[in-house]
Design a protein around this motif. Structure first.
Motif: not given
Length: 103
Positions: A20-24, A51-57, A59-64
């Motif tokens: 439900a998060l934008p960008g995921i 999160m950066q390790r799982l999703l990439g730099g 994308a991980g920052r945005l998701a966090a």
């Protein structure tokens, strides 16, 4: 319409599924679910570096950030996404679903 006060934002976000998060997108959501991260609350509890390790730099920052309610976009830019959420098209995690009413 869904109204969530500022004091309820963290709890409301915590109850949402990760996709439900934008960008995921579907792939990222599946990867997170494979790691046992199915709700935004679990995502928010992770260190941003994880999160950066799982999703990439980026994308991980945005998701966090978004999992913690941090989104620098103007409110008008997210109204469509909030409308989608408010229409009840998102299933809340069972533990937290009882706290909110979507009408």
């Amino acid at each position: 319409m869904l109204a969530v006060g500022p004091e309820q934002i963290a709890d409301w976000l915590r109850a949402l599924p990760v996709d439900a998060l934008p960008g995921i997108g579907p792939r990222q959501a599946q990867l997170l679910r494979d790691y046992g991260i199915h709700c935004v609350g679990l995502l928010a509890a992770l260190p941003p570096a994880t999160m950066q390790r799982l999703l990439g730099g980026r994308a991980g920052r945005l998701a966090a950030d978004r999992a913690r309610g941090i989104d620098p976009r103007p409110v008008a830019g997210v109204l469509r996404e909030l409308e989608w959420l408010a229409n009840g098209e998102v299933k809340l995690c069972r533990r937290a679903a009882s706290r909110f009413v979507i009408s």
